[in-house]
Design an enzyme around this catalytic site. Structure first.
Site, PDB file in Angstrom:
ATOM      1  N   HIS A 172       7.272   3.796   6.080  1.00 24.87           N
ATOM      2  CA  HIS A 172       6.688   4.467   4.952  1.00 24.87           C
ATOM      3  C   HIS A 172       5.147   4.782   5.144  1.00 24.87           C
ATOM      4  CE1 HIS A 172      10.317   2.775   3.537  1.00 24.87           C
ATOM      5  NE2 HIS A 172      10.439   3.951   2.913  1.00 24.87           N
ATOM      6  N   HIS A 173       4.669   5.754   4.806  1.00 24.85           N
ATOM      7  CA  HIS A 173       3.002   6.326   5.101  1.00 24.85           C
ATOM      8  C   HIS A 173       2.464   5.204   3.907  1.00 24.85           C
ATOM      9  CE1 HIS A 173      -0.472   8.745   3.733  1.00 24.85           C
ATOM     10  NE2 HIS A 173      -0.795   8.199   5.257  1.00 24.85           N
ATOM     11  N   GLY A 174       1.260   4.618   4.595  1.00 22.69           N
ATOM     12  CA  GLY A 174       0.376   3.865   3.714  1.00 22.69           C
ATOM     13  C   GLY A 174      -0.507   4.720   3.124  1.00 22.69           C
ATOM     14  N   THR A 203       3.694  11.863   2.240  1.00 28.14           N
ATOM     15  CA  THR A 203       2.466  12.016   2.880  1.00 28.14           C
ATOM     16  C   THR A 203       2.383  11.636   4.170  1.00 28.14           C
ATOM     17  OG1 THR A 203       1.808  10.231   1.765  1.00 28.14           O
ATOM     18  CG2 THR A 203       1.448  12.246   0.311  1.00 28.14           C
TER      19      THR A 203
END
Length: 390
Positions: A172-174, A203
């Site tokens: 998952h995007h940070g 995102t």
């Protein structure tokens, strides 16, 4: 004498627990710790007990009103309506008793790791309880209440004047960490993750590059669903090497979510344990090349807590202490015997995954080609900046 590495751990960290049915389960901390004990590679003097972060430290990133709301929620005195404004009391981030204290301990664990490295007590530090990268200044998100990595980066900037390279390999995007330093020139965030077209938080596109003085210091490599080891590792290696050469950090902080694995129930990537052996190896190399060895690693996602997370996270410690040779041997039988009855799956007896773990993905070549093009777009700015400076 400076130690190679320290391990930040306490059984109390498992108090960060939403409910019995929630996918975020910090039993994985104990599973990993016990696996390392079974290997005989962690001693009493390797372990640092995490401290509780103060409100002032949490306030380095989070708003006062949000901290007060979390404290009230954990005491059962926050209304549902107000809780919703702060992203707590949701399906992702339910309220639980003493949630502030449990969250502050995870933040304090990451700050304990930071101080050990930045005060030259150890070259490397591992805090698997941290890595809660989705938290925002005034809102919880994606199982994350306080964003320990964002707090730690700001802590290192203020207390040690450090330029921090943050590398996030969670599926998952940070997002929370990226937006925290989106206009900051002395913190560089690099996230390689599954594309947000299919996955929370949606995102992390290649066009998110930072703004103002921070332009160019946010780097995203969104790989396609079903990406396999070779493509993931190739993108990761190229991206982190070029980002480090461009940014020249004083310290590296890595977030090590283990949810890019094929077995993970919440994502759609097809990595095997091979990827999780390579991730720390490459980060370790860069830490010595640019930072005098200064490397802090935290945990993150990872929702197959039985077959994947203990092996993947143990590899971080084995890399830090240069005991990768143990990966040639079987998983200790005593660890399997201890935990098999609780596991819903047969526990692995090898560090590697079987080659036939899943059927061949017919789009593999297409996915790999697409990822290569994505990587080019992700690194276009820093590559051209490098040419300009020449």
């Amino acid at each position: 004498m400076i130690k190679d590495a320290v391990f930040v751990y306490s059984e109390d960290q498992m108090q960060y627990k939403f409910n019995d049915d929630h996918p975020f389960n910090h039993l994985r901390l104990r599973l990993t710790y016990d696996l390392l004990l079974s290997l005989g590679v962690i001693q009493e003097d390797d372990i640092l007990t995490p401290r509780m972060a103060t409100d002032e430290e949490i306030n380095l990133f989070h708003d006062d009103a949000y901290i007060e709301a979390v404290q009230a929620a954990g005491k059962g005195t926050l209304s549902e309506g107000i809780a919703a404004n702060y992203g707590i009391g949701t399906e992702d981030t339910p309220i639980f008793k003493n949630m502030h204290e449990a969250s502050a301990l995870l933040v304090g664990g990451t700050l304990t790791a930071v101080d050990a490295v930045m005060q030259n007590k150890a070259q490397h530090a591992l805090h698997l309880g941290g890595g809660l990268h989705h938290g925002f200044r005034g809102r919880a998100s994606g199982f994350c209440i306080y964003n320990d990595s964002a707090i730690a980066i700001e802590y290192m900037r203020r207390h040690y004047g450090a330029r921090v390279l943050y590398i996030d390999t969670d599926a998952h995007h940070g997002d929370g960490v990226q937006w925290a330093f989106y206009d900051t020139p002395d913190a560089c965030t690099l996230s390689i993750h599954e594309t947000g077209r299919y996955l929370f938080p949606g995102t992390g596109s290649v066009n998110e590059k930072g703004q103002g003085q921070g332009f160019g210091f946010s780097i995203n490599v969104p790989v396609d669903a079903f990406t396999e080891d070779d493509s993931f590792i190739s993108c990761y290696e190229t991206a982190i090497e070029e980002a480090a050469a461009f940014f020249k950090p004083d310290v590296i902080l890595t977030q090590n979510g283990a949810d890019a694995h094929y077995y993970d129930p919440l994502t759609h990537l097809s990595s095997t344990i091979k990827t999780f052996e390579m991730i720390p190896r490459l980060a370790h190399k860069l830490a010595h090349k640019y930072c005098g060895g200064k490397w802090i690693a935290v945990g993150g996602g990872g929702y197959d807590i039985w077959r994947v997370v203990p092996r993947a996270w143990s590899m971080l410690w084995l890399e830090m202490i240069n005991r990768q040779d143990l990966l040639k041997h079987p998983i200790p039988p005593q660890w399997i015997e201890t935990w098999q009855e609780q596991s819903p799956h047969p526990l692995p007896d090898k560090w590697t995954d079987p080659e036939d773990m899943y059927e061949h993905i017919p789009r593999q070549a297409e996915i790999t080609g697409k990822n290569e093009k994505t990587l080019e777009k992700s690194l276009y700015y820093i590559r051209n900046e490098k040419k300009t400076k020449k």
